[in-house]
Motif scaffolding. Structure first.
Motif, PDB file in Angstrom:
ATOM      1  N   SER A 201       0.819  -1.212   0.000  1.00 46.82           N
ATOM      2  CA  SER A 201       0.000   0.000   0.000  1.00 46.82           C
ATOM      3  C   SER A 201       0.850   1.258   0.000  1.00 46.82           C
ATOM      4  O   SER A 201       0.462   2.273  -0.571  1.00 46.82           O
TER       5      SER A 201
ATOM      6  N   MET B 293       0.224   4.072  -2.663  1.00 47.95           N
ATOM      7  CA  MET B 293      -0.194   5.409  -2.231  1.00 47.95           C
ATOM      8  C   MET B 293       0.817   6.450  -2.678  1.00 47.95           C
ATOM      9  O   MET B 293       0.455   7.574  -3.047  1.00 47.95           O
TER      10      MET B 293
ATOM     11  N   VAL C 206      -5.414   0.442  -6.853  1.00 51.86           N
ATOM     12  CA  VAL C 206      -5.930  -0.578  -5.953  1.00 51.86           C
ATOM     13  C   VAL C 206      -5.994  -1.919  -6.661  1.00 51.86           C
ATOM     14  O   VAL C 206      -6.055  -1.985  -7.891  1.00 51.86           O
TER      15      VAL C 206
ATOM     16  N   ASN D  41     -13.392  -3.246  -4.224  1.00 48.34           N
ATOM     17  CA  ASN D  41     -12.682  -2.044  -4.670  1.00 48.34           C
ATOM     18  C   ASN D  41     -13.240  -1.519  -5.980  1.00 48.34           C
ATOM     19  O   ASN D  41     -13.307  -0.304  -6.199  1.00 48.34           O
TER      20      ASN D  41
ATOM     21  N   ASP E  84       8.859  -2.609  -2.036  1.00 41.72           N
ATOM     22  CA  ASP E  84       9.331  -2.429  -0.671  1.00 41.72           C
ATOM     23  C   ASP E  84       8.759  -1.159  -0.079  1.00 41.72           C
ATOM     24  O   ASP E  84       8.546  -0.176  -0.771  1.00 41.72           O
TER      25      ASP E  84
ATOM     26  N   HIS F  76       9.532  -9.304  -0.388  1.00 40.24           N
ATOM     27  CA  HIS F  76       9.760  -8.036   0.303  1.00 40.24           C
ATOM     28  C   HIS F  76      10.841  -8.261   1.339  1.00 40.24           C
ATOM     29  O   HIS F  76      11.290  -9.387   1.552  1.00 40.24           O
TER      30      HIS F  76
ATOM     31  N   PRO G 246      -1.300   6.411   8.248  1.00 44.72           N
ATOM     32  CA  PRO G 246      -2.504   6.723   7.466  1.00 44.72           C
ATOM     33  C   PRO G 246      -2.683   5.763   6.301  1.00 44.72           C
ATOM     34  O   PRO G 246      -1.736   5.133   5.842  1.00 44.72           O
ATOM     35  N   GLY G 247      -3.912   5.663   5.876  1.00 42.12           N
ATOM     36  CA  GLY G 247      -4.186   4.915   4.659  1.00 42.12           C
ATOM     37  C   GLY G 247      -5.052   3.695   4.855  1.00 42.12           C
ATOM     38  O   GLY G 247      -5.574   3.153   3.908  1.00 42.12           O
TER      39      GLY G 247
ATOM     40  N   GLY H 115     -10.225  -2.187   0.017  1.00 40.39           N
ATOM     41  CA  GLY H 115      -9.120  -1.372   0.510  1.00 40.39           C
ATOM     42  C   GLY H 115      -7.834  -1.577  -0.266  1.00 40.39           C
ATOM     43  O   GLY H 115      -7.720  -2.447  -1.125  1.00 40.39           O
ATOM     44  N   VAL H 116      -6.874  -0.754   0.075  1.00 42.57           N
ATOM     45  CA  VAL H 116      -5.595  -0.741  -0.630  1.00 42.57           C
ATOM     46  C   VAL H 116      -4.661  -1.776  -0.002  1.00 42.57           C
ATOM     47  O   VAL H 116      -4.738  -2.052   1.192  1.00 42.57           O
ATOM     48  N   GLY H 117      -3.780  -2.334  -0.819  1.00 35.40           N
ATOM     49  CA  GLY H 117      -2.744  -3.191  -0.271  1.00 35.40           C
ATOM     50  C   GLY H 117      -2.832  -4.606  -0.781  1.00 35.40           C
ATOM     51  O   GLY H 117      -3.837  -5.042  -1.336  1.00 35.40           O
ATOM     52  N   LEU H 118      -1.744  -5.334  -0.595  1.00 31.46           N
ATOM     53  CA  LEU H 118      -1.696  -6.734  -1.005  1.00 31.46           C
ATOM     54  C   LEU H 118      -2.741  -7.555  -0.271  1.00 31.46           C
ATOM     55  O   LEU H 118      -3.374  -8.425  -0.840  1.00 31.46           O
TER      56      LEU H 118
ATOM     57  N   PRO I  49      -6.002  -6.502   1.330  1.00 28.06           N
ATOM     58  CA  PRO I  49      -6.836  -5.309   1.499  1.00 28.06           C
ATOM     59  C   PRO I  49      -7.214  -5.076   2.959  1.00 28.06           C
ATOM     60  O   PRO I  49      -7.357  -6.026   3.743  1.00 28.06           O
TER      61      PRO I  49
ATOM     62  N   GLU J  46       2.234  -1.846   6.351  1.00 28.79           N
ATOM     63  CA  GLU J  46       1.995  -0.414   6.544  1.00 28.79           C
ATOM     64  C   GLU J  46       0.758  -0.152   7.382  1.00 28.79           C
ATOM     65  O   GLU J  46       0.824   0.569   8.385  1.00 28.79           O
ATOM     66  N   THR J  47      -0.374  -0.705   6.982  1.00 29.32           N
ATOM     67  CA  THR J  47      -1.609  -0.507   7.744  1.00 29.32           C
ATOM     68  C   THR J  47      -2.210  -1.835   8.198  1.00 29.32           C
ATOM     69  O   THR J  47      -3.246  -1.856   8.845  1.00 29.32           O
TER      70      THR J  47
END
Lengths: 541, 328
Positions: free
Chosen positions: A17, A21, A39, A45, A96, B45, B149-150, B198-201, B203, B297-298
């Motif tokens: 994310s 972002m 996204v 989404n 990363d 990662h 945030p996010g 939501g955002v991210g691998l 969500p 991150e979140t």
């Protein structure tokens, strides 16, 4: 205001994310972009994108593991440009978490590649703990690596080089201090003209010496590729030297090759020489202390010193025939009795004619040569030349002040001369020291005025010796060119004004030092009665 | 492999593996019908390598040991798994001794590893009392201070500039009310709407649901099983591979060690009846929360958002029951 929705789908794209972002934030800063979002194309989404009026961005039926880049722009062209920007950032990204990107300043490999998409080399200069990971990332992207970092574990070096080899890439290093790639100097390197001679060296200052002399002899360098100091160890197997050799043999801009190393593992030396056998271009092999017959047996040209390697390379590059003299035993290099100036240049060669006279002025106790070197390879060459000239039983102190034992907590002596200054001053008060032997290395990364930095310490040391009714002789060579930022002529003048005897190469400087002590009263006396022990201040190696 | 005449390096065998579900389900001696036939590296990662196993859609994670135990994961003593030379797209081949990644000359060998159980132990059972209220409040304030945030944190924020948070919050309110009221239909529908959001691998919605399932289990909520079934139905078509894997594991009662730590720290308050929690126990909770927020991150804050949602449901339910009892 008109709003146009543009979108792109990146299949099976896995980014965290933060990266997404960050890219979205960058896109929203572009002129004409109203909104941007990146996204994963999950049904939930996609529903949100529809709510936000961005449904058109997700055309083509993306799945949950696909990434949708959606922008709302003032017009199609602006939107398409933003998508292209996003694609470039994603292509260069690593997934990363490096934190949100505030400015367009490359702080990661991915960002750097976004700015230089045609880059084919990465220079890694991080603490050793992180260097392997960075090098791996570069290799996985198909990039060659110049690995300046030290403290990289041996097993990591082996794995990196095996991966590079599979991919047809080079890992120069670890602990690689010098390279010139396509005319671009990397690390500590000299400014030399481009030309047809390619070099591969497991020896930083060795590369600097040979490339500088090639320039001074009128030719030029195509590439000078470093391998790192352990490449020719048994465990690593010469992987980088072999790969670099292959690349230079295939390089149309390279007509003559030079291989340089400190003494390699015998097994690895054989592998390298097997690769030289049948080479389509002339290959000069300067493995310090190596077997010249083994080199000739595979059709190579052996060189005893760095200067000889440079001279043979230039001769071959200009098509000059070898003069038939057997150069490989180094006899010409160390036999200074006739003072012949083989460099073909003025200045330093004339000092050799006075070697006997200088030596005879030394005090009876003065018989030692103290080498204070900033370059390990130059120190190694000096040891070999001295042993050749004065006998294996000599134990002069030839110090590599760039070695770890001297540089813990302080800068390298090529950058900061203070450690060498301390040793110089101490030498003035040591009644056993006859000659101090120095290398002065110019070029990028080195001290801006090494001669000027050494001169006061040289003066102080000479003064201390003089007060004790001794003459302290200082012999040096300047490794550099007229194109180097420090100015070769200026450096030589500064050193000459300080009373330094200058020779155009390190091997000649060592040979001069040998000639001086050979003529010293102490050496003459021991030669007469055969009983004097030549062990001086500590053991050299 | 390697230059002719120079031997290829010996494969690296990863040390110090910690595993549980992998050992019971995915090793050579497990049920052959469920043994994966192949795998592929999905992403790499710093902290973890994600491997998609087929068939079955399981995710094998190779993570640095600082991450802590994870349900289908192996921990290795390393600071950066990128140093193993594994790249996305590499094949993973199951073998008698574990898994091989031939292109990286890597062997993943779980035998001899310390085995860790991702199921919640009894020490994580939560009792809805005043002390849990205090500790939940402390947890919330810690996450407020540390969350990045996010994601979906905080759930009660009225900001409208984040499309995903804006979409999620009414659904979350609906879910919370339905869980308190015992409305199975509404609860399962609302939970389903959070899958893949939501955002991210993984969500944010999926992370929140993982935390919610852990909290519902720790508080012994009667609707946990239905919610778990609802969020894992056809989950592979509704969210990312990483999110689907996390939801399946949570539905099976398998959670990360860091989530265990937070639950255990919340649960330790159950015995503190006089004078409130001691400083040591408060520090323990703080450490556990910081640990849960350390990776992703979140992901951490979204997971704790779901956990605290379940705690709030338990506390509200207890209050309603107490009020109903008092009225009776």
């Amino acid at each position: 205001m008109t709003t146009v929705v543009r979108g792109a789908v990146h299949r099976n794209s896995y980014r965290d994310s933060v990266e997404l972002m960050g890219i979205a934030a960058q896109l929203e800063q572009l002129d004409g972009i109203q909104r941007a979002g990146l996204v994963m194309a999950t049904p939930a989404n996609l529903a949100v994108l529809r709510e936000a009026g961005l449904a058109d961005a997700a055309s083509g039926g993306p799945g949950p593991n696909d990434l949708v880049v959606a922008v709302a722009a003032n017009d199609d062209a602006t939107g398409d440009a933003a998508l292209a920007r996003a694609a470039a950032l994603l292509a260069a990204g690593s997934g990363d978490s490096d934190g949100p990107v505030q400015e367009r300043v490359a702080q990661t490999l991915g960002e750097g590649l976004a700015e230089l998409p045609d880059a084919n080399l990465v220079l890694v200069s991080t603490p050793g703990t992180y260097a392997t990971a960075e090098a791996l990332r570069a290799l996985h992207r198909g990039l060659n690596v110049f690995l300046f970092s030290d403290n990289v574990p041996l097993e990591d070096e082996i794995r990196l080089k095996a991966l590079a080899d599979r991919k047809g890439l080079l890992v120069m290093g670890p602990d690689c201090g010098t390279a010139i790639v396509g005319g671009v100097p990397l690390g500590f390197a000299n400014a030399v003209r481009r030309g047809p001679i390619g070099l591969v060296g497991a020896s930083g200052t060795g590369l600097q010496q040979v490339t500088s002399l090639i320039h001074r002899f009128g030719s030029g360098v195509s590439h000078a590729l470093g391998t790192g100091g352990r490449d020719l160890d048994e465990a690593v197997g010469g992987t980088t030297m072999l790969a670099a050799l292959r690349q230079l043999l295939a390089d149309p801009g390279t007509e003559v090759l030079v291989l340089i190393s400190k003494p390699p593992s015998p097994t690895v030396a054989k592998r390298i020489l097997d690769a030289v056998s049948g080479a389509s271009k002339p290959v000069i092999v300067n493995f310090l202390g190596g077997d010249p017959a083994a080199v000739r047996a595979v059709g190579g040209h052996p060189a005893f010193t760095f200067e000889e390697a440079a001279r043979i390379a230039v001769d071959l590059a200009v098509g000059a025939a070898l003069d038939g003299v057997d150069r490989a035993d180094g006899a010409d290099e160390v036999d200074r009795a006739d003072g012949a100036d083989r460099a073909g240049e003025g200045g330093g060669g004339a000092a050799s004619a006075d070697a006997r006279a200088i030596g005879q002025r030394l005090a009876p106790d003065q018989a030692a040569i103290l080498g204070l070197y900033s370059g390990g390879s130059l120190a190694g060459e000096a040891k070999i030349v001295l042993k050749r000239a004065l006998g294996a039983e000599r134990h002069d102190r030839i110090l590599d002040l760039g070695d770890d034992e001297y540089t813990v907590g302080r800068p390298h002596p090529m950058i900061d001369p203070r450690l060498r200054d301390e040793h110089l001053v101490a030498a003035g008060s040591d009644p056993s020291v006859a000659v101090v032997l120095l290398d002065v290395v110019l070029g990028y990364g080195s001290h801006p005025d090494p001669g000027g930095a050494l001169a006061p310490a040289i003066a102080e040391a000479k003064a201390a010796a003089s007060a004790d009714r001794r003459e302290l002789v200082v012999v040096a060579s300047v490794c550099g060119t007229d194109l180097d930022p420090q100015g070769l002529d200026r450096q030589e003048r500064t050193l000459a004004d300080a009373g330094v005897l200058l020779e155009p190469s390190n091997a000649r400087a060592a040979a001069l030092a040998a000639a001086i002590v050979a003529a010293a009263p102490g050496e003459a006396a021991s030669a007469t009665d055969g009983s004097a022990e030549h062990r001086l201040v500590g053991a050299a190696d | 492999m390697g230059v002719a005449g120079i031997p290829a390096p010996e494969p690296t065998t990863l040390p110090h593996a910690v595993t549980h579900l992998v050992a019971t389900r995915l090793t050579a001696d497990a049920d052959p019908a469920r043994r994966p036939r192949r795998g592929r590296v999905r992403s790499v990662h710093r902290a973890a390598i994600a491997i998609d196993l087929a068939p079955g859609g399981e995710t094998l994670t190779i993570a640095i040991d600082a991450v802590g135990g994870c349900p289908t994961g192996l921990l290795v003593r390393a600071d950066d798994v990128r140093s193993f030379g594994v790249a996305a797209g590499m094949d993973v081949v199951p073998a008698a001794d574990g898994w091989h990644i031939p292109e990286a000359a890597l062997v993943v060998e779980p035998a001899g590893a310390t085995v860790w159980d991702p199921a919640l132990p009894s020490s994580t059972r939560l009792t809805a009392d005043a002390e849990l209220t205090r500790r939940a409040r402390l947890t919330r304030s810690l996450v407020d201070a540390l969350a990045r945030p996010g994601g979906l944190w905080p759930l009660r924020d009225r900001r409208t500039d984040d499309a995903w948070a804006t979409a999620a919050r009414p659904v979350i309110r609906e879910l919370s009310s339905a869980l308190v009221a015992g409305d199975r239909g509404t609860a399962t529908a609302a939970a389903s709407r959070l899958v893949g959001l939501g955002v991210g691998l993984t969500p944010s919605g999926d992370d929140l649901l993982v935390g919610l399932l852990a909290g519902l289990e720790a508080t012994d909520h009667p609707m946990r099983a239905e919610v778990a079934a609802a969020v894992t139905s056809d989950v592979g078509e509704r969210t990312t591979a990483a999110g689907a894997s996390a939801l399946r594991q949570a539905a099976d009662g398998a959670y990360s060690e860091r989530l265990h730590d937070v639950l255990a720290s919340l649960a330790r308050a159950a015995g503190d009846r006089e004078g409130g929690p001691t400083r040591d126990r408060r520090d323990g909770l703080a450490r556990a929360v910081v640990g849960a927020l350390a990776f992703g991150e979140t992901s951490g804050s979204d997971t704790l958002a779901g956990l605290l949602l379940a705690v709030d449901v338990a506390l509200m339910s207890e209050r309603q029951a107490a009020n109903a009892g008092a009225a009776a």
